[in-house]
Design a protein around this motif. Structure first.
Motif, short mmCIF file in Angstrom:
data_model
loop_
_atom_site.label_atom_id
_atom_site.label_comp_id
_atom_site.label_asym_id
_atom_site.label_seq_id
_atom_site.Cartn_x
_atom_site.Cartn_y
_atom_site.Cartn_z
N MET A 46 -8.04 0.98 -2.01
CA MET A 46 -8.84 -0.17 -1.62
C MET A 46 -8.19 -1.42 -2.17
O MET A 46 -7.76 -1.43 -3.32
CB MET A 46 -10.26 -0.03 -2.16
N LYS A 57 -2.72 12.04 1.75
CA LYS A 57 -3.08 11.20 2.90
C LYS A 57 -4.57 10.87 2.95
O LYS A 57 -4.96 9.83 3.45
CB LYS A 57 -2.65 11.89 4.20
N ASP A 58 -5.41 11.77 2.42
CA ASP A 58 -6.85 11.51 2.48
C ASP A 58 -7.35 10.68 1.29
O ASP A 58 -8.52 10.29 1.28
CB ASP A 58 -7.64 12.82 2.59
N GLU A 59 -6.48 10.40 0.32
CA GLU A 59 -6.88 9.52 -0.78
C GLU A 59 -6.67 8.07 -0.35
O GLU A 59 -5.61 7.71 0.13
CB GLU A 59 -6.07 9.82 -2.04
N LYS A 60 -7.71 7.29 -0.54
CA LYS A 60 -7.70 5.92 -0.06
C LYS A 60 -7.35 4.94 -1.16
O LYS A 60 -7.69 5.14 -2.32
CB LYS A 60 -9.10 5.59 0.49
N GLU A 66 0.83 -1.20 0.00
CA GLU A 66 0.00 0.00 0.00
C GLU A 66 0.87 1.25 0.00
O GLU A 66 0.62 2.20 -0.74
CB GLU A 66 -0.94 0.03 1.21
N ARG A 112 0.93 4.05 -2.87
CA ARG A 112 0.65 5.43 -2.46
C ARG A 112 1.81 6.36 -2.84
O ARG A 112 1.59 7.43 -3.40
CB ARG A 112 0.41 5.46 -0.95
#
Length: 191
Positions: free
Chosen positions: A172, A167-170, A156, A160
């Motif tokens: 999945m 930081k606020d983008e996820k 991850e 990223r």
């Protein structure tokens, strides 16, 4: 969100072949063999709604699937497969770009990356293109079932950092095999 009905509507290579109604569309994009067709089949609980091939690069058209008679899931041709000619790769770009650039019904784009590997240059370019044009993007790391639990957070971070996500983008994680991540993706996709 529960998908109760799904059907293949059409394949297209140009805008005049797209569905003519105003239903919302949610597109799946990623490199060849990342699992776009498999994830659509998993989300819809249909084994062969979207054709899955063991040979990467088989999806060469934009495929529209009508869901619950209210919106479309759209399977775009994969990019970045090395065993096709440069001319063929360019023709795929000519199919994908007009759809992504000029489709008002397109609400969100799901960018699929392989959870086992660092995103490719093509993945980075696609992510930047999606953001540049102001689309909502959901990054989904496929093939989670092929990772050990101890590898998930490391991979991850790699995804990223490579895509330069805030930081606020996820991100999945999803497994078409076990359907792990299915409910979460459906909930996020149709907010």
């Amino acid at each position: 969100m529960e998908i109760k009905q799904s059907e293949f509507i059409t394949s297209a290579v140009s805008p005049n072949q797209y569905p003519k109604d105003e239903r919302m569309e949610f597109a799946f994009v990623g490199r060849s063999n990342v699992g776009k067709s498999s994830i659509i089949n998993s989300l819809t609980n249909r084994k062969s709604l979207a054709k899955v091939s063991s040979t990467p690069g088989k999806t060469r058209l934009i495929n529209f699937f009508l869901i619950n008679n209210t919106f479309y899931l759209v399977d775009l041709p994969g990019y970045g497969y090395a065993k096709v000619s440069k001319t063929e790769r360019q023709s795929w770009g000519k199919i994908i770009e007009p759809y992504l650039f000029k489709r008002p019904q397109l609400k969100r784009i799901v960018l699929l990356v392989d959870s086992r590997h660092k995103p490719t240059e093509d993945d980075i370019l696609m992510y930047k293109w999606i953001k540049h044009y102001g689309y909502e993007v959901i990054v989904v790391a496929t093939k989670k079932d092929k990772l050990k639990k101890s590898e998930i957070s490391k991979n991850e971070k790699l995804i990223r950092d490579t895509l330069e996500l805030s930081k606020d983008e996820k991100i999945m994680f999803f497994s078409s095999l076990s359907k792990e991540g299915k409910e979460e993706l459906l909930d996020v996709l149709f907010i």
